[in-house]
Design a protein around this motif. Structure first.
Motif, PDB file in Angstrom:
ATOM      1  N   TYR A 100      10.363  35.465  -2.477  1.00  0.00           N
ATOM      2  CA  TYR A 100      11.378  34.862  -3.336  1.00  0.00           C
ATOM      3  C   TYR A 100      12.543  35.806  -3.607  1.00  0.00           C
ATOM      4  CZ  TYR A 100       8.695  30.657  -3.901  1.00  0.00           C
ATOM      5  OH  TYR A 100       8.035  29.474  -3.645  1.00  0.00           O
TER       6      TYR A 100
ATOM      7  N   ALA B 277      14.470  35.222  -0.306  1.00  0.00           N
ATOM      8  CA  ALA B 277      14.884  33.835  -0.055  1.00  0.00           C
ATOM      9  C   ALA B 277      15.899  33.327  -1.070  1.00  0.00           C
ATOM     10  CB  ALA B 277      13.658  32.918  -0.050  1.00  0.00           C
TER      11      ALA B 277
ATOM     12  N   PHE C 189      20.377  30.418   2.421  1.00  0.00           N
ATOM     13  CA  PHE C 189      19.007  30.340   1.900  1.00  0.00           C
ATOM     14  C   PHE C 189      18.024  30.096   3.029  1.00  0.00           C
ATOM     15  CE2 PHE C 189      15.840  26.989   1.354  1.00  0.00           C
ATOM     16  CZ  PHE C 189      14.853  27.692   0.666  1.00  0.00           C
ATOM     17  N   TYR C 190      18.310  29.116   3.862  1.00  0.00           N
ATOM     18  CA  TYR C 190      17.404  28.738   4.941  1.00  0.00           C
ATOM     19  C   TYR C 190      17.130  29.938   5.855  1.00  0.00           C
ATOM     20  CZ  TYR C 190      15.590  26.096   8.949  1.00  0.00           C
ATOM     21  OH  TYR C 190      14.821  25.625   9.974  1.00  0.00           O
TER      22      TYR C 190
ATOM     23  N   ALA D 170      15.116  32.639   3.913  1.00  0.00           N
ATOM     24  CA  ALA D 170      13.738  32.217   3.660  1.00  0.00           C
ATOM     25  C   ALA D 170      12.890  32.306   4.927  1.00  0.00           C
ATOM     26  CB  ALA D 170      13.712  30.803   3.086  1.00  0.00           C
TER      27      ALA D 170
ATOM     28  N   GLY E 240       8.986  32.332   5.446  1.00  0.00           N
ATOM     29  CA  GLY E 240       8.828  30.899   5.209  1.00  0.00           C
ATOM     30  C   GLY E 240       8.756  30.130   6.515  1.00  0.00           C
TER      31      GLY E 240
ATOM     32  N   ASP F  77       6.959  27.801   1.536  1.00  0.00           N
ATOM     33  CA  ASP F  77       6.741  29.196   1.146  1.00  0.00           C
ATOM     34  C   ASP F  77       5.360  29.666   1.604  1.00  0.00           C
ATOM     35  OD1 ASP F  77       4.792  28.430  -0.749  1.00  0.00           O
ATOM     36  OD2 ASP F  77       5.890  29.243  -2.450  1.00  0.00           O
TER      37      ASP F  77
END
Length: 125
Positions: A19, A22, A75-76, A79, A84, A107
């Motif tokens: 986190y 991400a 973000f993508y 992550a 992720g 996640d």
């Protein structure tokens, strides 16, 4: 109006690292940590919390709002780099509404994490 949300994770340190990376494109950072809790947020206010050592079933869906589509894309990428799994690449989702642009990542504990922008593309081009 929600003030904060918390979710359970299997591996506290693994999820904290996930986190931290991400959510960085959203301006989120680790704000507060105590015992087995980590609070992420921005402007000094933690609104997304994780705690370790608990069951994560069933997985939940959490969506973070972004001001523009570039943040969704960032973000993508972040992550996925953080470990992720793809659950929906960045793109328009007209079935929700004409300006819905989101990305979805699973996640490390099976939770569906989304970042969405509702701003029409032509407003920030």
């Amino acid at each position: 109006m929600l003030d904060h949300i918390g979710l359970h994770v299997h591996s506290y340190e693994r999820s904290k690292a996930f986190y931290r990376q991400a959510l960085a494109p959203l301006g989120y950072e680790l704000i507060l940590e105590f015992a087995d809790w980590a609070g992420f947020g921005w402007a000094g206010k933690a609104d997304f919390w994780i705690t370790g050592g608990k069951s994560t079933a069933p997985g939940i869906h959490v969506a973070f709002r972004a001001d523009d589509r570039d943040i969704v894309d960032a973000f993508y990428k972040a992550a996925l780099e953080a470990g992720g799994k793809d659950n929906g690449a960045p793109g328009e989702r007209p079935e929700y509404h004409e300006h819905y642009y989101g990305a979805y990542v699973i996640d490390p504990d099976g939770h569906n994490i989304e970042v969405v922008c509702h701003t029409p593309q032509d407003l920030y081009e």
